[in-house]
Design an enzyme around this catalytic site. Sequence first.
Site, PDB file in Angstrom:
ATOM      1  N   LYS A  21      18.053-118.476  33.027  1.00  0.00           N
ATOM      2  CA  LYS A  21      18.856-117.372  33.564  1.00  0.00           C
ATOM      3  C   LYS A  21      18.524-117.158  35.049  1.00  0.00           C
ATOM      4  O   LYS A  21      19.413-116.990  35.881  1.00  0.00           O
ATOM      5  CB  LYS A  21      18.587-116.081  32.780  1.00  0.00           C
ATOM      6  CG  LYS A  21      19.317-116.039  31.458  1.00  0.00           C
ATOM      7  CD  LYS A  21      18.846-114.905  30.563  1.00  0.00           C
ATOM      8  CE  LYS A  21      19.380-115.104  29.155  1.00  0.00           C
ATOM      9  NZ  LYS A  21      18.672-114.332  28.139  1.00  0.00           N
ATOM     10  N   ASP A  49      24.449-107.190  28.533  1.00  0.00           N
ATOM     11  CA  ASP A  49      24.355-107.920  27.263  1.00  0.00           C
ATOM     12  C   ASP A  49      25.297-107.334  26.210  1.00  0.00           C
ATOM     13  O   ASP A  49      25.522-107.943  25.172  1.00  0.00           O
ATOM     14  CB  ASP A  49      22.923-107.812  26.719  1.00  0.00           C
ATOM     15  CG  ASP A  49      22.156-109.116  26.834  1.00  0.00           C
ATOM     16  OD1 ASP A  49      22.805-110.150  27.032  1.00  0.00           O
ATOM     17  OD2 ASP A  49      20.920-109.080  26.714  1.00  0.00           O
ATOM     18  N   GLN A  68      14.836-109.472  27.251  1.00  0.00           N
ATOM     19  CA  GLN A  68      14.923-110.689  26.449  1.00  0.00           C
ATOM     20  C   GLN A  68      14.500-110.420  24.999  1.00  0.00           C
ATOM     21  O   GLN A  68      13.450-109.858  24.744  1.00  0.00           O
ATOM     22  CB  GLN A  68      14.041-111.788  27.081  1.00  0.00           C
ATOM     23  CG  GLN A  68      14.107-113.121  26.375  1.00  0.00           C
ATOM     24  CD  GLN A  68      15.503-113.743  26.386  1.00  0.00           C
ATOM     25  OE1 GLN A  68      16.176-113.785  27.408  1.00  0.00           O
ATOM     26  NE2 GLN A  68      15.948-114.237  25.235  1.00  0.00           N
TER      27      GLN A  68
END
Length: 287
Positions: free
Chosen positions: A53, A120, A97
Amino acid sequence: MSAIIMDGKALGLKIRESVKVQSTALKEKGIMPCLAVVLVGDDPASMSYVKSKDKALGEAGMESRDIRLPEDTSEDQLLSIIAELNRDDKVHGILVQSPVPKHINEEKINDAVAPHKDVDCFHPDSVGNMILGRPGFLPCTPHGVLMLLREYNIPISGSHAVIVGRSNIVGKPLANLLIRREYNATVTLCHTGTKDLARYTLQADIIIAAAGKPNLIKPDMIKERAAVIDVGINRVEDSSAQKGYRLCGDVDPAVAQKAGFFTPVPGGVGPMTIAMLLQNVADAAKK
Ligand code: NDP
């Protein structure tokens, strides 16, 4: 005749190029798009996701605010870091994460991220907006799957889409997006409670496998020429591989001989997820 391979890497790169252009335009206005990536602990798979990422953000001309925390970080400490990032005007998106260590309640963490920075799409407000069809972020992996279907002109309207897996990050949002009028699919959502999975997958025009079970979908479980999208990313032991493992999907690669369209693993849905994340960060920075 073997399937048309759906190249997520190529489409992902195209989207990333477009994000780079958007990022340049933002910087000309004095806005540096920035995603804060929070990693708690040192799980190797998570570390490798975070690294990719980071790299992708850099290549798109965006800032990556990398926050690495030790495994024993408390829930309160993590919540206060998220609160700080929520207040920081220079941070446009926040990604924690997954998975977080077991002593931390992941739901509480997802709820703590400000919805306008929830790139997200894990916050209940974002999920609610997505289900209601209101403006907001779309979840990255499901959005990536839809982009791939569109890129390859796979007829979605009127089709029967069978999704295998009902997780909050893949199966459930995908089902909700595919039943939107703009997609107009009829959706069957399968899970471990489904009796005789093949009975459903055999009827599917589009199969989306997101079960996390290597090679679950076999050639005798699909209809001739079906579009088969493999979301699964599984590590399987392989002593001949340098790292001692290799990645495989939820779909037996032999399915490619019977399917009409097929996504490889790696190189299918995975690169699309990162591309859609970058697009969400650009959108967050525009707001
Ligand atoms: P989860 O483990 O959260 O969910 C798996 C789902 O699959 C569950 O709903 C489970 O059912 C169902 N399932 C498991 N086994 C079977 C089976 N034999 N038959 C029918 N249903 C089954 O996984 P995720 O959704 O997080 O991830 C799924 C896969 O996708 C993983 O391999 C993951 O690594 C990968 N992934 C890939 C991404 C990408 O970018 N390509 C992004 C996110 C995930 P039940 O609910 O009954 O337990």
